[in-house]
Design an enzyme around this catalytic site. Sequence first.
Site, PDB file in Angstrom:
ATOM      1  CE  LYS A 276      -4.551  -1.649   1.898  1.00  0.00           C
ATOM      2  NZ  LYS A 276      -3.860  -2.766   1.825  1.00  0.00           N
TER       3      LYS A 276
ATOM      4  CD  GLU B 161     -10.660   3.788   0.677  1.00  0.00           C
ATOM      5  OE1 GLU B 161     -10.492   5.088   0.499  1.00  0.00           O
ATOM      6  OE2 GLU B 161      -9.156   3.274   0.434  1.00  0.00           O
TER       7      GLU B 161
ATOM      8  CB  SER C 220      -0.062  -8.579  -0.865  1.00  0.00           C
ATOM      9  OG  SER C 220      -0.499  -9.275   0.024  1.00  0.00           O
TER      10      SER C 220
END
Length: 396
Positions: A87, A109, A376
């Site tokens: 991210k 969000e 990830s």
Amino acid sequence: MGCSNGRFGEFGGQYVPETLMSEICRLEEAYLRLRGDPSFQAELSALLDSYAGRPSRLYFAEKMTRDLGGAKVYLKREDLNHTGSHKINNVLGQALLAKRMGKKRLIAETGAGQHGVATATAAALMGMECDIFMGREDTERQALNVYRMRLLGARVHSVTGGTMVLKDAVNEAMREWTRRVDDTHYVIGTVMGPHPFPTMVRDFQSVIGREAREQILKAEGSLPKAAIACVGGGSNAIGLFSAFLGDEGVRLIGCEAAGRGLDTGMHAATLSKGEVGVFHGMKSYFNQDGGGQIAQVYSISAGLDYPGVGPEHAFLRDMGRAEYVAVTDEQAVSAFEYIARTEGIVAAIESSHAIAHAMEAAPMYDREDSIVVCVSGRGDKDVAAIARHRGEDVRE
Ligand SMILES: *Cc1c(COP(=O)(O)O)cnc(C)c1O
């Protein structure tokens, strides 16, 4: 419609209220300009290197390979990045872009809190204000991440509309952006939302694929037979896939959350079970109930628990370039345990969906072949939940 097309076949587009349209056009204009600006790219590269810890490693999982008996398994280690997942790649890109646009505040969000923490991190680094929107159900379940975001200087807003989960947090962040576009940028956390987000977030995540392609060519002298990644909104997957799109011999495989099973209604497998619709500013596939309302979705993995999927995945699936499989909670938990024991890597439960599929896929190839699997994120955040799933009560 809008300032440009921003479509992947019939998917994507810009389904936003009038008041947001001009801001979205400004964003697109700024993004297209900065994408080709060497000083922006150099600043972003330097940050990814010195702050996020890139390039991430491509690790040959030798024990796993021997145990599975087939293709050599290579793991793309996004779990080693600062803040523990892919991210940060997107968030640093968008924060830098927002700063260049003269914005003073970032909003985002978040579901479980991973994207909120990454955004709060970037805001702290760049000296920007930060407001995070999170469904009330999630603020209660993820108290530690709420505190972590506040520690990083962000305000966390508990959203009480709708079912008080991620999709409601997106709605509220969109509303807040509409109220204060002048000084605020909305950092969307995945390849969803109105154009230019799906393209822009893909570009920021494409560093995963660019590195992986170069690394596997160096290690093996040939391309992998498959690139495998988990799909929530789809940003780590599209980031990996983007480098191999033109390589016909590389299968692109996305792994969705089948939760308790595709026939139970308790899953988040959008491409397997969803239908075409328009929501959150884009046309794509969504899990819907009989009346065309957005359905409640479920996965043991909070990061995959979104009722839609990025429009480029919808397009790649429909044109037959990428395949999508559904992986259950139980399979993902087994893979979580397997890779910990076999390789000494505690991978995120999201990533464990991709690992579960790799465990099935590897034996179908020859020993000279290779496959690349995206890890990830790291799984420290999931340890207590996995213990609970196995019937043990571990204090967080
Ligand atoms: C958020 C998250 C995901 C899901 O997001 P994508 O946009 O589908 O990549 C996957 N893995 C981890 C570790 C995450 O934190």
